[in-house]
Design a protein around this motif. Structure first.
Motif, PDB file in Angstrom:
ATOM      1  N   ALA A  15       0.908  -1.168   0.036  1.00  0.00           N
ATOM      2  CA  ALA A  15      -0.089  -0.037   0.204  1.00  0.00           C
ATOM      3  C   ALA A  15       0.793   1.265   0.003  1.00  0.00           C
ATOM      4  O   ALA A  15       0.563   2.338  -0.687  1.00  0.00           O
ATOM      5  CB  ALA A  15      -0.898   0.082   1.190  1.00  0.00           C
ATOM      6  N   GLY A  16       1.975   1.263   0.758  1.00  0.00           N
ATOM      7  CA  GLY A  16       2.820   2.216   0.855  1.00  0.00           C
ATOM      8  C   GLY A  16       3.523   2.708  -0.391  1.00  0.00           C
ATOM      9  O   GLY A  16       3.627   3.626  -0.911  1.00  0.00           O
ATOM     10  N   GLN A  17       3.885   1.640  -1.423  1.00  0.00           N
ATOM     11  CA  GLN A  17       4.424   1.570  -2.536  1.00  0.00           C
ATOM     12  C   GLN A  17       3.557   2.411  -3.400  1.00  0.00           C
ATOM     13  O   GLN A  17       3.973   3.153  -4.263  1.00  0.00           O
ATOM     14  CB  GLN A  17       4.932   0.284  -3.162  1.00  0.00           C
ATOM     15  N   LEU A  18       2.206   2.039  -3.457  1.00  0.00           N
ATOM     16  CA  LEU A  18       1.328   2.540  -4.277  1.00  0.00           C
ATOM     17  C   LEU A  18       1.112   4.068  -4.015  1.00  0.00           C
ATOM     18  O   LEU A  18       0.968   5.203  -4.768  1.00  0.00           O
ATOM     19  CB  LEU A  18      -0.278   1.991  -4.015  1.00  0.00           C
ATOM     20  N   LEU A  19       1.217   4.438  -2.649  1.00  0.00           N
ATOM     21  CA  LEU A  19       1.180   5.801  -2.165  1.00  0.00           C
ATOM     22  C   LEU A  19       2.434   6.650  -2.883  1.00  0.00           C
ATOM     23  O   LEU A  19       2.132   7.581  -3.009  1.00  0.00           O
ATOM     24  CB  LEU A  19       1.288   5.809  -0.615  1.00  0.00           C
TER      25      LEU A  19
END
Lengths: 229, 587
Positions: free
Chosen positions: A143-147
């Motif tokens: 999820a952090g990578q997507l952010l």
């Protein structure tokens, strides 16, 4: 055709010690008769229809070698492409959230070690607890990578903006896909209820090795994106 | 939960439904045959394309059916070059010897019931199949098949339709197909390596493995390390084509009077990535043939392989050096002369393990009681072609010579002899040798010999003259040399016609093989368990083998793989699973 025989195999919930159990040793007698073979009954016995547990770790090791070559090809392309004169390379400042993501992923390597320890202590509840914490940390990382991607898109940095951004998206996407595969493996191990020839001990160990590898690979790629930008 | 966990046997009962048994089978033997039939289909397509090219080269104005107006355009010729090369290299030379025979015989020869990961094995075949569908599908999309050659160099391959009719959808299909093929090959390599390491029968030490197994193992390692690199390169090129990135496309490129919207990439980057895969790929095609040749030469000379360990080390040496010579495909790319020198020396160094293998094959034959069966003829043909094709490699390994010869027919002759035809002879040798085991019937020997002699003489008639027109300076890849003064001699035309006639005769002779193959499936003489009186484990089980290979009696191994004419033994061969007492040896 004779029916396939069932050869009972010692049920292995836990590997003896860490790191590969029997460590990929080949249990092949160098001389006839000192292993499974029996001289007296004609020598046509001794093999087995079951896959030894160590084969799964061998398979994982071999797969990681192939995956490593894939990423090293991309990394060498990165280094070469960056070094071109007149290549138009503009350094990309990686989004700061990547630091947090990296910490999450490093923590997940620690929690998967915890899970394996609990399994060795035959503490099934503890194993499941830490295993699921690892899975959650992995999900948070993705999820952090997507952010991070969203942050770049908001800043107007796209896949084709510059070779540096192309490689940034490519590295994070390729690593993310591999990590997604790892997450699916973690969930599959968690859902193993009636293991057949693959034991829980082996399955969790193989998944953990893959997970650590993806963790280390990410640290390497992240350093490359920071130091080598 | 552990109390209910039973370690199930790896191989369950044989499936009974048609789909499970023959289509989505996890049995390595069925998968091996599936790979083999895929390669047979692909080779038929590939031969057809090559005959079209040869017809066009001999008679450029000949009207051919299937082309608009009956005439082949230069673009169509290039798409034939591309598709012939790609289909032959990936779907024949990589598929049949390694995935086909390797799948079928590697587990049996090491005494295993199946591959280590049967489901991955099945996926590997079906992904290859889908890749083949995409590859052949490229013919039928708007614009037709791609023009970029099997090496697919950008910028030609990276810009889309602007560079040619096949460079739109056709090229995209090509890249998708090759990427899928890479994935499938990686899965296959994983299985081969894990199986060889962990599923060997008791007593089957590494130095007791048949040389075929060694060759499949080394090939699998090459595939594991090489195909990932091609996959990475393929993804980069797909992004350049579809997502507007500039990995391989330089700035300011003008194609068809339009400036291309890319900046600062380098086509040389593709060449390095491609050939880092591409050179090991050459050995992926030829190493299994070397294994088969060693195996068959030993069996029909009734002698052990001369210098077994040297053969193993030479295989490993060729595999190792194979990763350090990719630059010799790029001597004309403007590379530094110092790099050229390094690549040249490393390339020449491959001559050493290659010579070890060649002399050991001759040493195996020396003083043997040679039986000229069809598989033996093909193994001898393999050695002949390996030497003929290998020697011209020493010419090309030298940058100064390569600069002149690189874009001529000399190179076409070289790689066809060494990796094309030699590898095909390995496949033929393996087919005639193992057909009785795979299908329980013998192939017809008379037809086999006829097929061998026509093919053997035929391929030399096609490719030997090609060296000479290359030395004259005839460029390769050109659809038509009409109007080029120094090539407009009647002699050169006659040479082209000669090669074309030889190609057509050789292609027709392959019908003998196809007929023999399918006729023998049904009407061939029944094969015994061990018709060649050979020593390795596949000959200790019925023909064809039962579902789990050994009918529950998994073997132990007591000796090396090539114990022929052992002094003091009862027979002139001792199977690997015989104990010293059973073999009647006084020891």
């Amino acid at each position: 055709m004779p029916p396939a025989i069932v050869i009972p195999e010692e049920i292995e919930l836990i590997d003896s010690g860490s790191g590969g159990g029997n460590g990929g040793r080949i249990p092949v007698p160098r001389r006839p008769g000192d292993g499974g073979g029996n001289d007296d009954d004609g020598g046509l016995r001794g093999g087995s229809a079951a896959v030894p547990q160590r084969a799964y770790m061998t398979g994982m090791t071999v797969a990681l070698a192939g995956i490593l070559m894939f990423f090293m090809a991309l990394v060498s392309a990165y280094i070469v492409r960056k070094g071109f004169p007149n290549g138009g390379w503009q350094p990309l400042e990686p989004p700061r959230i990547l630091w947090l993501n990296t910490v999450l992923l490093l923590a997940s390597s620690a929690t998967i070690v915890m899970a394996r320890r609990k399994l060795e202590d035959r503490d099934d509840a503890g194993f499941r607890h830490w295993w699921r914490v690892t899975t959650a940390l992995g999900l948070l990382f993705l999820a952090g990578q997507l952010l991070a991607w969203r942050e770049l898109v908001h800043a107007g940095v796209y896949l084709s903006s510059n070779p540096s951004s192309s490689f940034f998206y490519l590295f994070t996407a390729a690593h993310g896909l591999h990590l997604l595969g790892g997450l699916i493996a973690l969930i599959a191990v968690d859902r193993m209820r009636h293991p057949r020839h693959l034991t829980l001990g082996t399955a969790s160990e193989v998944a953990a090795v893959y997970w650590h590898f993806m963790d280390g690979l990410w640290v390497f790629l992240f350093l490359l994106l920071i130091v080598g930008r | 939960m552990s109390s209910q966990a039973h370690a199930a046997p790896h191989v369950g009962a044989a499936p009974t439904g048609f789909v499970r048994k023959y289509i989505f089978s996890v049995d390595h033997k069925v998968i091996g045959i599936q790979y083999y039939l895929l390669a047979l289909t692909a080779v038929a397509v590939g031969i057809f394309l090559s005959v079209l090219m040869r017809l066009h080269l001999a008679w450029p104005t000949l009207h051919l059916p299937g082309f608009v107006g009956g005439l082949m355009t230069p673009e169509q010729y290039l798409s034939l070059v591309t598709m012939h090369g790609t289909i032959m290299i990936f779907f024949v030379l990589t598929t049949a010897p390694q995935s086909g025979f390797g799948n079928y015989f590697l587990p049996i020869q090491i005494g295993a019931p199946d591959m280590a990961f049967p489901v991955i094995n099945m996926m590997s075949f079906w992904v290859t199949f889908v890749a083949f569908v995409f590859m052949v599908g490229a013919f039928f999309v708007p614009g037709g098949a791609p023009l970029g050659g099997w090496t697919n160099y950008p910028p030609l391959s990276g810009l889309g339709e602007v560079t040619g009719p096949g460079e739109g959808m056709g090229e995209t299909f090509w890249l998708i197909s090759i990427s899928l093929f890479c994935l499938a090959s990686l899965m296959g390599a994983l299985n081969f390596i894990a199986t060889t390491i962990d599923l060997r029968a008791p007593g089957m030490s590494l130095m007791r493995m048949p040389l075929t197994v060694w060759a499949w193992l080394v090939t699998a390692i090459l595939g594991l390390l090489a195909f990932g690199v091609l996959l990475a390169a393929g993804i980069l090129l797909l992004l350049d084509r579809g997502a507007g990135t500039s990995f391989f496309i330089p700035a300011g490129l003008v194609v068809s009077d339009t400036v291309q919207n890319h900046s600062g990439g380098s086509p040389l980057l593709w060449q390095h990535l491609f050939w880092f895969f591409g050179h090991p790929e050459v050995y992926i095609a030829i190493l299994p043939g070397m294994g088969v040749a060693s195996h068959v030469l030993s069996t029909f000379s009734r002698k052990p392989v001369f210098g077994y360990k040297a053969m193993v080390y030479a295989l490993c040496g060729i595999g190792f050096l194979g990763f350090m010579v990719w630059g010799h495909h790029m001597f004309v790319s403007g590379m530094s002369p110092y790099s050229g020198l390094a690549f040249s020396f490393l390339t020449l160094a491959i001559g050493v393990p290659s010579a070890i293998k060649t002399f050991n094959w001759l040493g195996t034959l020396w003083g043997g009681r040679i039986q000229f069966t069809t598989p033996m003829l093909y193994a001898l043909g393999f050695v002949s072609l390996f030497v003929s094709g290998g020697l011209s490699g020493i010419f090309l390994a030298q940058p100064a010579v390569d600069l002149y010869l690189h874009d001529t027919y000399f190179v076409v002759a070289h790689f066809h002899l060494i990796m094309g035809v030699a590898a095909i002879f390995g496949i033929f040798s393996a087919t005639y040798f193992w057909f009785p085991k795979m299908f329980g019937r013998m192939m017809n020997d008379t037809l086999g010999r006829l097929h061998f002699w026509i093919t053997f003489i035929g391929v030399y008639c096609i490719f030997m003259p090609m060296h000479f027109i290359g030395i004259v300076g005839h460029p390769r890849r050109y659809a038509d040399s009409t109007g080029v003064n120094y090539l407009a001699t009647p002699l050169l035309h006659h040479v082209h016609v000669f090669m074309t006639v030889a190609a057509i005769v050789t292609a027709i002779a392959q019908l003998l093989f196809f007929f023999n193959f399918f006729w023998s499936l049904k009407f061939g003489a029944k094969a015994s368990q061990n018709p060649w009186l050979a020593t390795t484990l596949e000959w200790t089980i019925p023909s064809p083998p039962p579902h789990d290979n050994f009918g529950g009696n998994y073997p132990s191994v007591y000796r090396g793989p090539y114990e022929f004419s052992v002094p003091g033994a009862q027979d002139d061969f001792i199977p690997q699973n015989l104990t010293p007492a059973q073999a009647g040896q006084a020891r």
